[in-house]
Design an enzyme around this catalytic site. Structure first.
Site, short mmCIF file in Angstrom:
data_model
loop_
_atom_site.label_atom_id
_atom_site.label_comp_id
_atom_site.label_asym_id
_atom_site.label_seq_id
_atom_site.Cartn_x
_atom_site.Cartn_y
_atom_site.Cartn_z
N SER A 185 0.85 -1.19 0.00
CA SER A 185 0.00 0.00 0.00
C SER A 185 0.89 1.24 0.00
CB SER A 185 -0.91 0.02 1.23
OG SER A 185 -1.53 1.29 1.35
N THR A 261 -1.52 -6.67 -8.82
CA THR A 261 -0.75 -5.78 -7.96
C THR A 261 -1.69 -4.91 -7.14
OG1 THR A 261 -0.72 -4.01 -9.61
CG2 THR A 261 1.12 -5.59 -9.68
N THR A 263 -2.31 -0.73 -5.84
CA THR A 263 -2.50 0.52 -6.58
C THR A 263 -1.16 1.12 -6.96
OG1 THR A 263 -2.59 1.72 -4.48
CG2 THR A 263 -4.69 1.01 -5.43
#
Length: 359
Positions: A185, A261, A263
């Site tokens: 993240s 994946t 972001t």
């Protein structure tokens, strides 16, 4: 079959602030699940079983983590026809996430930007909600799989991150069909540093060791030990050399799969659009090709048998087929659900079922 066409509800939701619409939707799903109201969004349960990481996925379409951070809507999401649902990311302690506003739509690009920052109610509340679900025993439906996604608290120094992951792993282990280690993240400071060589090696080594200990312990429900598969979720913003190192590290520590994946922090595909300069992770159509590139690189590095879950930019059945052709075994959607609605789930599942299977 869903009773309410999404075309009727989307204008209302898109007229609201993005996060307010998200919260309203999650409240509705949580209140309506396991009641007759659930038929309002129920979808066809497409049967397309696939064996992966020692598990049987009822079909190849999953709900990506991030939508249901607190595991409030497991059964509601399962009713949409997903073969597997991943909830979280959960952290050991509750945390509010980043200041609002922190979620933005880019409708011209079929995209979202979020900088939520692992906002969640903490591990104890998360596990309470998981235990309330009946995802393993949905009458008349094939049982879906449940993935539990774990992370670290924002206030935990990066050098102590392993402690948070191990606390979460121990908590979720008895309740998960698989566990996802989220190290990608962009909205938790320095989290992506855990993808670097030495940090990833240390983290996955500790997780593998703890998993082997947990796998030897008899479970309360069955009295038998169980080895829960562990997946690692990585970013799209990686050079090919970094992908190769990550692939090698995953295999060295006996990880069971990779999710590609998360972001992207790139804005190349959305320059000039409203909200494009907001910080956070960009999801939806603009991340599709970067995700596919990483999937192709992973498949090359990992060989043909290592499980890959493909996610990023799936807004149509054709997008999902492209992910499988790039090297993914199964796929997940999130932003596509927001832009296309629950009907996307069986559409994708049927398209993937129609694909030829490898000999």
């Amino acid at each position: 079959m869903s009773l309410i066409p999404y075309a009727l509800t989307r204008p209302f939701l898109f007229g609201m602030d993005a996060e307010a619409a998200h919260e309203l939707t999650m409240d509705m799903l949580a209140r309506g699940q396991r009641t007759p109201l659930q038929w309002a969004w129920s979808g066809e349960q497409v049967s397309d079983p696939v064996q992966l990481a020692g598990l049987t996925f009822p079909n190849r379409v999953g709900m990506a983590a991030g939508l249901d951070k607190n595991a409030r809507c497991i059964d509601a999401l399962g009713a949409m026809g997903f073969g597997f649902v991943e909830v979280g990311t959960v952290t050991p302690r509750a945390q509010p996430g980043n200041p609002k506003p922190r979620m933005f739509r880019l409708p011209e690009a079929n995209a979202l930007i979020n900088r939520l920052g692992f906002n969640n109610e903490g591990l104890d509340a998360f596990l309470h909600n998981v235990r309330q679900s009946n995802h393993h025993a949905r009458p008349g439906m094939r049982p879906m799989l449940l993935g539990l996604n774990i992370g670290k608290n924002a206030t935990t120094p990066i050098e102590d991150a392993t402690r948070d992951y191990l606390l979460c792993l121990e908590g979720v282990y008895p309740h998960a069909d698989y566990v996802t280690v989220n190290i990608s993240s962009p909205n938790t400071q320095n989290l992506r540093a855990l993808q670097s060589d030495a940090a990833l090696d240390g983290l996955l080594g500790a997780i593998a060791e703890r998993r082997e200990s947990l796998a030897r312990q008899p479970e309360k429900a069955t009295g038998r030990p169980r080895r829960v598969p562990i997946f690692v979720k990585i970013a799209p913003d990686l050079a090919e050399e970094q992908v190769a190192v990550i692939a090698s590290t995953l295999q060295r520590h006996g990880m069971d799969g990779v999710i590609a994946t998360n972001t992207t922090i790139s804005r190349d595909a959305v320059q000039g659009l409203r909200h494009a300069e907001e910080t956070g992770g960009l999801s939806g159509a603009p991340v599709r090709e970067a995700s596919n590139r990483v999937i192709r690189q992973l498949r090359h590095a990992l060989g043909k048998d290592f499980p890959i879950i493909g996610v990023g930019g799936i807004l149509s059945a054709e997008d999902a087929v492209e992910k499988i052709r790039a090297g993914a075994d199964v796929v997940q959607i999130y932003t596509g659900l927001i832009y296309r609605g629950p009907a996307l789930v069986p559409q994708v599942a049927k398209a993937l079922r129609a694909m030829p299977r490898p000999a």
